[in-house]
Design a protein around this motif. Structure first.
Motif, PDB file in Angstrom:
ATOM      1  N   UNK A 123       0.727  -1.251  -0.007  1.00  0.00           N
ATOM      2  CA  UNK A 123      -0.048   0.160   0.021  1.00  0.00           C
ATOM      3  C   UNK A 123       0.968   1.431  -0.064  1.00  0.00           C
ATOM      4  N   UNK A 124       1.867   1.105   0.929  1.00  0.00           N
ATOM      5  CA  UNK A 124       2.969   2.388   0.826  1.00  0.00           C
ATOM      6  C   UNK A 124       3.417   2.624  -0.726  1.00  0.00           C
ATOM      7  N   UNK A 125       3.733   1.671  -1.266  1.00  0.00           N
ATOM      8  CA  UNK A 125       4.421   1.839  -2.629  1.00  0.00           C
ATOM      9  C   UNK A 125       3.240   2.135  -3.659  1.00  0.00           C
ATOM     10  N   UNK A 126       2.195   1.832  -3.477  1.00  0.00           N
ATOM     11  CA  UNK A 126       1.002   2.077  -4.331  1.00  0.00           C
ATOM     12  C   UNK A 126       0.540   3.380  -4.451  1.00  0.00           C
ATOM     13  N   UNK A 127       0.492   3.736  -2.817  1.00  0.00           N
ATOM     14  CA  UNK A 127       0.052   5.344  -2.768  1.00  0.00           C
ATOM     15  C   UNK A 127      -0.997   5.614  -3.788  1.00  0.00           C
ATOM     16  N   UNK A 128      -0.912   6.621  -4.429  1.00  0.00           N
ATOM     17  CA  UNK A 128      -2.177   7.127  -5.356  1.00  0.00           C
ATOM     18  C   UNK A 128      -1.839   6.768  -6.784  1.00  0.00           C
ATOM     19  N   UNK A 129      -1.086   5.903  -6.975  1.00  0.00           N
ATOM     20  CA  UNK A 129      -0.995   5.024  -8.421  1.00  0.00           C
ATOM     21  C   UNK A 129      -2.332   4.311  -8.676  1.00  0.00           C
ATOM     22  N   UNK A 130      -2.817   4.259  -9.840  1.00  0.00           N
ATOM     23  CA  UNK A 130      -3.841   3.388 -10.211  1.00  0.00           C
ATOM     24  C   UNK A 130      -3.323   1.868 -10.392  1.00  0.00           C
ATOM     25  N   UNK A 131      -2.226   1.756 -11.186  1.00  0.00           N
ATOM     26  CA  UNK A 131      -1.455   0.584 -11.128  1.00  0.00           C
ATOM     27  C   UNK A 131      -0.107   0.488 -10.723  1.00  0.00           C
ATOM     28  N   UNK A 132       0.495  -0.674 -10.614  1.00  0.00           N
ATOM     29  CA  UNK A 132       1.885  -0.594 -10.019  1.00  0.00           C
ATOM     30  C   UNK A 132       2.950   0.155 -10.863  1.00  0.00           C
ATOM     31  N   UNK A 133       2.924  -0.033 -12.150  1.00  0.00           N
ATOM     32  CA  UNK A 133       3.654   0.553 -13.045  1.00  0.00           C
ATOM     33  C   UNK A 133       2.941   1.266 -14.221  1.00  0.00           C
ATOM     34  N   UNK A 134       2.474   2.297 -14.045  1.00  0.00           N
ATOM     35  CA  UNK A 134       1.801   3.110 -15.291  1.00  0.00           C
ATOM     36  C   UNK A 134       0.651   2.384 -15.680  1.00  0.00           C
ATOM     37  N   UNK A 135       0.495   1.772 -16.897  1.00  0.00           N
ATOM     38  CA  UNK A 135      -0.633   1.129 -17.335  1.00  0.00           C
ATOM     39  C   UNK A 135      -0.818  -0.314 -16.569  1.00  0.00           C
ATOM     40  N   UNK A 136      -2.100  -0.821 -16.626  1.00  0.00           N
ATOM     41  CA  UNK A 136      -2.513  -2.140 -16.227  1.00  0.00           C
ATOM     42  C   UNK A 136      -1.389  -3.144 -16.993  1.00  0.00           C
ATOM     43  N   UNK A 137      -0.726  -4.041 -16.117  1.00  0.00           N
ATOM     44  CA  UNK A 137       0.089  -4.899 -16.693  1.00  0.00           C
ATOM     45  C   UNK A 137      -0.337  -6.390 -16.146  1.00  0.00           C
ATOM     46  N   UNK A 138       0.366  -7.463 -16.722  1.00  0.00           N
ATOM     47  CA  UNK A 138       0.382  -8.681 -16.042  1.00  0.00           C
ATOM     48  C   UNK A 138       0.900  -8.692 -14.319  1.00  0.00           C
ATOM     49  N   UNK A 139       1.803  -7.982 -14.269  1.00  0.00           N
ATOM     50  CA  UNK A 139       2.124  -7.556 -12.840  1.00  0.00           C
ATOM     51  C   UNK A 139       0.943  -7.348 -11.888  1.00  0.00           C
ATOM     52  N   UNK A 140       0.043  -6.398 -12.194  1.00  0.00           N
ATOM     53  CA  UNK A 140      -1.123  -6.054 -11.563  1.00  0.00           C
ATOM     54  C   UNK A 140      -2.111  -7.169 -11.593  1.00  0.00           C
ATOM     55  N   UNK A 141      -2.127  -7.808 -12.695  1.00  0.00           N
ATOM     56  CA  UNK A 141      -3.005  -9.035 -12.543  1.00  0.00           C
ATOM     57  C   UNK A 141      -2.911 -10.065 -11.640  1.00  0.00           C
TER      58      UNK A 141
END
Lengths: 218, 218
Positions: free
Chosen positions: B148-166
């Protein structure tokens, strides 16, 4: 740019190579890529500077060309994609090798780490008992038997040595020696991998760091 | 050739999408790839025919063009490498997305599965106690807070939605709902992902299978 990895300033295992930087060192040695090492104390690992590299405050991290990666699986896959020697060129064989990397990390390692952690985190808790150790060890045995059955008389999981073997062997090394010895197929597999010159260079590089007395700054 | 995956004949969670075939279904839906499903009973999973596909006797497996893969991480990476939509084309962003796939599987999932398994495997054991559940849940909380600390106010972990978010979202869904609710950043992140049409199609496809009564052949 020479890649830089992070490793523990002090080794909880006294340099037996159980920490996850050894996996990355081994991969770099297999492909002949020199690297730099930055040591971080347990305290530093949990501070903001290091968390900017690794959100979960762990080692190893990997820095190269302005990019920072973490997770030994991701770092090794990254190295294997950029250098020959850790992944087959045939697409089917390559996908199988990557499958074994994930199998090592997702299926074989968790019960081994669970048993290992019990000795670090559970002493004093009512569930820190021989009965529970037996239960946890039986869970490991299920996976070791399945892996040994698959391996059979193969030298490596899929033809030649790959990043899948590298990861699997590093995971198996974390199981207790006597537990691994119950599966001669696996003990021989680990020994075969440990005989590789690249492994020996990686092991020696980390062992050398931890040969002295622990400092008060770990 | 249409790829074929395997899934449980009977769902232990009654179709809530916790089984690992849902991850693969979601990835296939994101890239618009139709697929076939073969259902296997718990008994079949441990027999030789299925073990020839999956040495650890689990689901999912993935068959395509004469190749068989297992491990949801490997299968999803395989799909993401062959279709647009799950990995960025920029090499740095791509490596970061893959890093998050490994982080989900190696760092965030193990303590969640450990807590989940305790209810399946430990009843009747002396360590199946509220004190130990609290201990296990605190271990999960450490990871959830860091994420949660990393995510902060990001929508997704790295820019756009990726397999990492999935992968991360599928792992977070396995944490108890009330535990996830302690981290509103993460609960919103999961809800954002679950709102994706591809997720909804994948969820519906597996839920439909398990809507009836369990058969005696699971």
């Amino acid at each position: 740019m020479t890649p830089k990895i992070t490793a523990f300033k002090w080794s909880p295992d006294g340099g037996k190579g159980m920490a996850r930087d050894t996996r990355v060192r081994w991969a770099l040695e297999e492909v002949g890529q020199p690297y730099e090492v930055e040591l971080v104390s347990f305290k530093q690992m949990k501070q903001a500077d290091h968390r900017a590299k690794h959100p979960f405050g762990q080692i190893p991290t990997y820095e190269e060309d302005g990019q920072t990666l973490f997770e030994s699986g991701s770092i090794i896959l990254h190295i294997a994609e950029r250098h020959a020697g850790l992944l087959p060129t045939d697409p089917h064989a390559r996908a199988r090798a990557i499958t074994w990397m994930f199998a090592a990390l997702s299926t074989v390692e968790p019960p081994i780490v669970e048993r290992e952690q019990a000795d670090f985190t559970d002493p004093g808790q009512p569930w820190h008992s021989p009965a529970r150790f037996g239960f946890l060890e039986d869970r490991i045995r299920v996976r070791l038997k399945e892996l040994a059955d698959y391996l059979g008389d193969r030298d490596w999981l899929e033809g030649e040595f790959t990043a899948g073997d590298l990861m699997m062997v590093m995971v198996l090394r974390r199981a207790d020696t006597w537990l691994l010895a119950e599966f001669p197929t696996l003990a021989a597999y680990v020994a075969r991998a440990e005989a590789r010159p690249a492994y020996q260079r990686a092991y020696a590089a980390q062992a050398e760091l931890y040969s002295g007395e622990p400092t008060d700054s770990f």
